[in-house]
Design a protein around this motif. Structure first.
Motif, PDB file in Angstrom:
ATOM      1  N   VAL A   1       8.421   7.335   0.222  1.00 49.10           N
ATOM      2  CA  VAL A   1       7.563   8.022  -0.734  1.00 49.10           C
ATOM      3  C   VAL A   1       6.706   6.984  -1.456  1.00 49.10           C
ATOM      4  CG1 VAL A   1       7.451   9.490  -2.765  1.00 49.10           C
ATOM      5  CG2 VAL A   1       9.244   9.870  -1.056  1.00 49.10           C
ATOM      6  N   GLU A   2       5.389   7.144  -1.333  1.00 45.25           N
ATOM      7  CA  GLU A   2       4.464   6.227  -1.985  1.00 45.25           C
ATOM      8  C   GLU A   2       4.072   6.755  -3.362  1.00 45.25           C
ATOM      9  OE1 GLU A   2       3.156   6.503   2.450  1.00 45.25           O
ATOM     10  OE2 GLU A   2       3.839   7.854   0.854  1.00 45.25           O
ATOM     11  N   SER A   3       3.716   5.836  -4.240  1.00 53.12           N
ATOM     12  CA  SER A   3       3.188   6.195  -5.552  1.00 53.12           C
ATOM     13  C   SER A   3       2.326   5.059  -6.058  1.00 53.12           C
ATOM     14  CB  SER A   3       4.329   6.487  -6.549  1.00 53.12           C
ATOM     15  OG  SER A   3       5.129   5.332  -6.732  1.00 53.12           O
ATOM     16  N   GLY A   4       1.554   5.338  -7.112  1.00 50.52           N
ATOM     17  CA  GLY A   4       0.771   4.295  -7.750  1.00 50.52           C
ATOM     18  C   GLY A   4      -0.715   4.323  -7.445  1.00 50.52           C
TER      19      GLY A   4
ATOM     20  N   LEU B   1       0.878  -0.376  -5.844  1.00 46.90           N
ATOM     21  CA  LEU B   1       1.490   0.730  -5.110  1.00 46.90           C
ATOM     22  C   LEU B   1       2.972   0.457  -4.923  1.00 46.90           C
ATOM     23  CD1 LEU B   1      -1.159   1.331  -2.296  1.00 46.90           C
ATOM     24  CD2 LEU B   1      -1.111   2.222  -4.635  1.00 46.90           C
ATOM     25  N   SER B   2       3.742   1.522  -4.931  1.00 42.48           N
ATOM     26  CA  SER B   2       5.175   1.427  -4.681  1.00 42.48           C
ATOM     27  C   SER B   2       5.542   2.310  -3.502  1.00 42.48           C
ATOM     28  CB  SER B   2       5.979   1.862  -5.906  1.00 42.48           C
ATOM     29  OG  SER B   2       5.715   1.046  -7.020  1.00 42.48           O
ATOM     30  N   CYS B   3       6.533   1.880  -2.766  1.00 37.94           N
ATOM     31  CA  CYS B   3       7.062   2.647  -1.645  1.00 37.94           C
ATOM     32  C   CYS B   3       8.573   2.697  -1.823  1.00 37.94           C
ATOM     33  CB  CYS B   3       6.684   1.996  -0.329  1.00 37.94           C
ATOM     34  SG  CYS B   3       7.466   2.734   1.118  1.00 37.94           S
TER      35      CYS B   3
ATOM     36  N   THR C   1      -0.785   7.730  -0.365  1.00 43.01           N
ATOM     37  CA  THR C   1      -1.293   7.828  -1.724  1.00 43.01           C
ATOM     38  C   THR C   1      -2.751   7.398  -1.731  1.00 43.01           C
ATOM     39  OG1 THR C   1      -0.877   7.216  -4.045  1.00 43.01           O
ATOM     40  CG2 THR C   1      -0.518   5.489  -2.398  1.00 43.01           C
TER      41      THR C   1
END
Length: 121
Positions: A5-8, A20-22, A115
């Motif tokens: 799940v990616e975010s940022g 970005l975070s994974c 993302t």
């Protein structure tokens, strides 16, 4: 298998920064190489960066060298992509992906949903 799940992602002006975070779950995170791949509108997917199982080995595409840095925290099952000095041409959907083999291509076995990163001029 491993779930990612990616975010940022977000909107940033040229010259700005994003991280970005994974986040991974499922199988043992440290068994997997993690890569970042991006896809700009109307273009094919492009390898951005990869990091090995323990974080000791990394690779960055020439287009992002000196601006992007990949890192991982196996205790948190998370990989990061620090992006500095962003350019409009960095605008893309950024995917993290996992594989058991270290590779600098887009042929990874497991993928997140992506993302969006948008860099305005």
């Amino acid at each position: 298998q491993v779930q990612l799940v990616e975010s940022g992602g977000g909107l940033v002006q040229a010259g700005g920064s994003l991280r970005l975070s994974c986040a991974a779950s499922g199988r043992t995170f440290s068994d997997y190489v993690i890569g970042w791949i991006r896809q700009a509108p109307g273009k094919e997917r492009e390898f951005v960066a990869a990091i090995g199982w323990s974080g000791g080995a990394t690779s960055h595409a020439e287009s992002v060298k000196g601006r992007f840095t990949i890192s991982r925290d196996n205790a948190k099952n998370t990989v990061y992509l620090e992006m500095n000095n962003l350019r409009p041409e960095d605008t893309a959907v950024y995917y993290c992906a996992a594989d058991r083999i270290f590779k600098t291509t887009i042929r990874y076995e497991y993928w997140g949903q992506g993302t969006q990163v948008t860099v305005s001029s």
